[in-house]
Motif scaffolding. Structure first.
Motif, PDB file in Angstrom:
ATOM      1  N   ALA A 133       0.828  -1.208   0.000  1.00  0.00           N
ATOM      2  CA  ALA A 133       0.000   0.000   0.000  1.00  0.00           C
ATOM      3  C   ALA A 133       0.862   1.258   0.000  1.00  0.00           C
ATOM      4  O   ALA A 133       0.377   2.340  -0.319  1.00  0.00           O
ATOM      5  CB  ALA A 133      -0.921  -0.004   1.221  1.00  0.00           C
ATOM      6  N   ASP A 134       2.132   1.118   0.329  1.00  0.00           N
ATOM      7  CA  ASP A 134       3.045   2.249   0.348  1.00  0.00           C
ATOM      8  C   ASP A 134       3.528   2.509  -1.084  1.00  0.00           C
ATOM      9  O   ASP A 134       4.186   1.660  -1.682  1.00  0.00           O
ATOM     10  CB  ASP A 134       4.236   1.923   1.258  1.00  0.00           C
ATOM     11  N   PRO A 135       3.214   3.668  -1.659  1.00  0.00           N
ATOM     12  CA  PRO A 135       3.587   3.921  -3.054  1.00  0.00           C
ATOM     13  C   PRO A 135       5.097   3.900  -3.296  1.00  0.00           C
ATOM     14  O   PRO A 135       5.545   3.535  -4.382  1.00  0.00           O
ATOM     15  CB  PRO A 135       2.989   5.291  -3.367  1.00  0.00           C
ATOM     16  N   LEU A 136       5.898   4.261  -2.310  1.00  0.00           N
ATOM     17  CA  LEU A 136       7.349   4.231  -2.487  1.00  0.00           C
ATOM     18  C   LEU A 136       7.865   2.794  -2.528  1.00  0.00           C
ATOM     19  O   LEU A 136       8.733   2.458  -3.341  1.00  0.00           O
ATOM     20  CB  LEU A 136       8.042   5.028  -1.381  1.00  0.00           C
ATOM     21  N   VAL A 137       7.326   1.952  -1.678  1.00  0.00           N
ATOM     22  CA  VAL A 137       7.720   0.540  -1.691  1.00  0.00           C
ATOM     23  C   VAL A 137       7.231  -0.116  -2.980  1.00  0.00           C
ATOM     24  O   VAL A 137       7.963  -0.880  -3.619  1.00  0.00           O
ATOM     25  CB  VAL A 137       7.176  -0.201  -0.444  1.00  0.00           C
ATOM     26  N   ALA A 138       6.005   0.200  -3.387  1.00  0.00           N
ATOM     27  CA  ALA A 138       5.477  -0.359  -4.644  1.00  0.00           C
ATOM     28  C   ALA A 138       6.367   0.035  -5.808  1.00  0.00           C
ATOM     29  O   ALA A 138       6.667  -0.787  -6.680  1.00  0.00           O
ATOM     30  CB  ALA A 138       4.045   0.113  -4.865  1.00  0.00           C
ATOM     31  N   ARG A 139       6.831   1.273  -5.825  1.00  0.00           N
ATOM     32  CA  ARG A 139       7.706   1.715  -6.912  1.00  0.00           C
ATOM     33  C   ARG A 139       9.027   0.940  -6.894  1.00  0.00           C
ATOM     34  O   ARG A 139       9.540   0.551  -7.938  1.00  0.00           O
ATOM     35  CB  ARG A 139       7.966   3.213  -6.813  1.00  0.00           C
ATOM     36  N   GLU A 140       9.582   0.724  -5.715  1.00  0.00           N
ATOM     37  CA  GLU A 140      10.819  -0.062  -5.625  1.00  0.00           C
ATOM     38  C   GLU A 140      10.606  -1.470  -6.179  1.00  0.00           C
ATOM     39  O   GLU A 140      11.465  -1.996  -6.896  1.00  0.00           O
ATOM     40  CB  GLU A 140      11.295  -0.151  -4.177  1.00  0.00           C
ATOM     41  N   ILE A 141       9.466  -2.069  -5.884  1.00  0.00           N
ATOM     42  CA  ILE A 141       9.165  -3.409  -6.389  1.00  0.00           C
ATOM     43  C   ILE A 141       9.004  -3.367  -7.902  1.00  0.00           C
ATOM     44  O   ILE A 141       9.516  -4.230  -8.619  1.00  0.00           O
ATOM     45  CB  ILE A 141       7.918  -3.994  -5.701  1.00  0.00           C
ATOM     46  N   HIS A 142       8.312  -2.360  -8.419  1.00  0.00           N
ATOM     47  CA  HIS A 142       8.147  -2.237  -9.878  1.00  0.00           C
ATOM     48  C   HIS A 142       9.503  -2.101 -10.577  1.00  0.00           C
ATOM     49  O   HIS A 142       9.736  -2.726 -11.613  1.00  0.00           O
ATOM     50  CB  HIS A 142       7.258  -1.050 -10.231  1.00  0.00           C
ATOM     51  N   ILE A 143      10.390  -1.300 -10.016  1.00  0.00           N
ATOM     52  CA  ILE A 143      11.720  -1.129 -10.606  1.00  0.00           C
ATOM     53  C   ILE A 143      12.460  -2.466 -10.620  1.00  0.00           C
ATOM     54  O   ILE A 143      13.078  -2.834 -11.624  1.00  0.00           O
ATOM     55  CB  ILE A 143      12.517  -0.041  -9.851  1.00  0.00           C
ATOM     56  N   THR A 144      12.364  -3.189  -9.531  1.00  0.00           N
ATOM     57  CA  THR A 144      12.996  -4.510  -9.468  1.00  0.00           C
ATOM     58  C   THR A 144      12.396  -5.438 -10.516  1.00  0.00           C
ATOM     59  O   THR A 144      13.122  -6.142 -11.225  1.00  0.00           O
ATOM     60  CB  THR A 144      12.829  -5.116  -8.057  1.00  0.00           C
ATOM     61  N   VAL A 145      11.072  -5.422 -10.643  1.00  0.00           N
ATOM     62  CA  VAL A 145      10.397  -6.315 -11.587  1.00  0.00           C
ATOM     63  C   VAL A 145      10.788  -5.990 -13.021  1.00  0.00           C
ATOM     64  O   VAL A 145      11.086  -6.893 -13.806  1.00  0.00           O
ATOM     65  CB  VAL A 145       8.863  -6.267 -11.399  1.00  0.00           C
ATOM     66  N   TYR A 146      10.813  -4.728 -13.407  1.00  0.00           N
ATOM     67  CA  TYR A 146      11.134  -4.482 -14.813  1.00  0.00           C
ATOM     68  C   TYR A 146      12.597  -4.749 -15.120  1.00  0.00           C
ATOM     69  O   TYR A 146      12.937  -5.106 -16.244  1.00  0.00           O
ATOM     70  CB  TYR A 146      10.610  -3.156 -15.361  1.00  0.00           C
ATOM     71  N   HIS A 147      13.474  -4.644 -14.147  1.00  0.00           N
ATOM     72  CA  HIS A 147      14.849  -5.069 -14.378  1.00  0.00           C
ATOM     73  C   HIS A 147      14.932  -6.593 -14.495  1.00  0.00           C
ATOM     74  O   HIS A 147      15.685  -7.123 -15.329  1.00  0.00           O
ATOM     75  CB  HIS A 147      15.777  -4.554 -13.282  1.00  0.00           C
ATOM     76  N   LEU A 148      14.159  -7.305 -13.693  1.00  0.00           N
ATOM     77  CA  LEU A 148      14.098  -8.768 -13.823  1.00  0.00           C
ATOM     78  C   LEU A 148      13.551  -9.166 -15.190  1.00  0.00           C
ATOM     79  O   LEU A 148      14.062 -10.100 -15.821  1.00  0.00           O
ATOM     80  CB  LEU A 148      13.226  -9.368 -12.728  1.00  0.00           C
ATOM     81  N   LEU A 149      12.510  -8.490 -15.644  1.00  0.00           N
ATOM     82  CA  LEU A 149      11.948  -8.792 -16.959  1.00  0.00           C
ATOM     83  C   LEU A 149      13.002  -8.610 -18.043  1.00  0.00           C
ATOM     84  O   LEU A 149      13.142  -9.455 -18.928  1.00  0.00           O
ATOM     85  CB  LEU A 149      10.723  -7.916 -17.247  1.00  0.00           C
ATOM     86  N   TRP A 150      13.739  -7.513 -17.983  1.00  0.00           N
ATOM     87  CA  TRP A 150      14.782  -7.259 -18.974  1.00  0.00           C
ATOM     88  C   TRP A 150      15.798  -8.398 -18.980  1.00  0.00           C
ATOM     89  O   TRP A 150      16.133  -8.946 -20.027  1.00  0.00           O
ATOM     90  CB  TRP A 150      15.479  -5.927 -18.693  1.00  0.00           C
TER      91      TRP A 150
END
Length: 160
Positions: A133-150
């Protein structure tokens, strides 16, 4: 207070590791689209538009020597452009998309990937949820996910 922040990040990170199969499936499907001549079309709502630009740069300008550039465009905060630019072999990646943002892309046959905090997102083929629910933590997870996808897309590309 600090303990709560650490616990929030730890919980989101643990949730991501539990979703590793979903990340792998999305990367494999993306790799198939790139092999078919597809492009990645990234967009994000609000602050996530900057992340969409980062995703496009990651794919078009790999920082690891020997990794090939893959076609990607940033649509900024304009998901409506998916209907104008999208082709059936393309990939639409929405970061923090709103309901309806990926509908046109999916109707055109694009592979749709949503990086979201909401696990219910029926218009996406792949939903990768930050589970915070924390937008900053969610953003950190999104950044991690798109680097994993790459990274995983390149693993699948090299495996062929």
């Amino acid at each position: 207070m600090l303990d709560e922040i650490v616990a929030s990040r730890d919980a989101a990170g643990a949730a991501l590791t539990a979703e590793v199969d979903a990340v792998i499936e999305a990367a494999n499907a993306m790799s198939d689209r790139f092999r078919a001549g597809g492009r990645l079309l990234a967009f994000g709502r609000g602050e996530a538009a900057a992340d969409a630009a980062h995703v496009a740069v990651e794919f078009t300008h790999p920082v690891i020597v020997g990794k090939r550039a893959l076609p990607a465009l940033c649509l900024g905060g304009e998901p409506a452009l998916l209907g104008m630019w999208g082709r059936p072999q393309d990939i639409a990646v929405g970061i923090c998309p709103a309901t309806g943002d990926l509908a046109a892309a999916r109707s055109l046959g694009l592979l749709t990937v949503a990086l979201t905090a909401n696990e219910e997102f029926p218009e996406a083929d792949h939903v990768l949820c930050a589970r915070s629910a924390d937008p900053l933590v969610a953003r950190e997870i999104h950044i991690t996910v798109y680097h994993l996808l790459w990274e995983l897309v390149h693993v699948f590309q090299e495996a062929e």
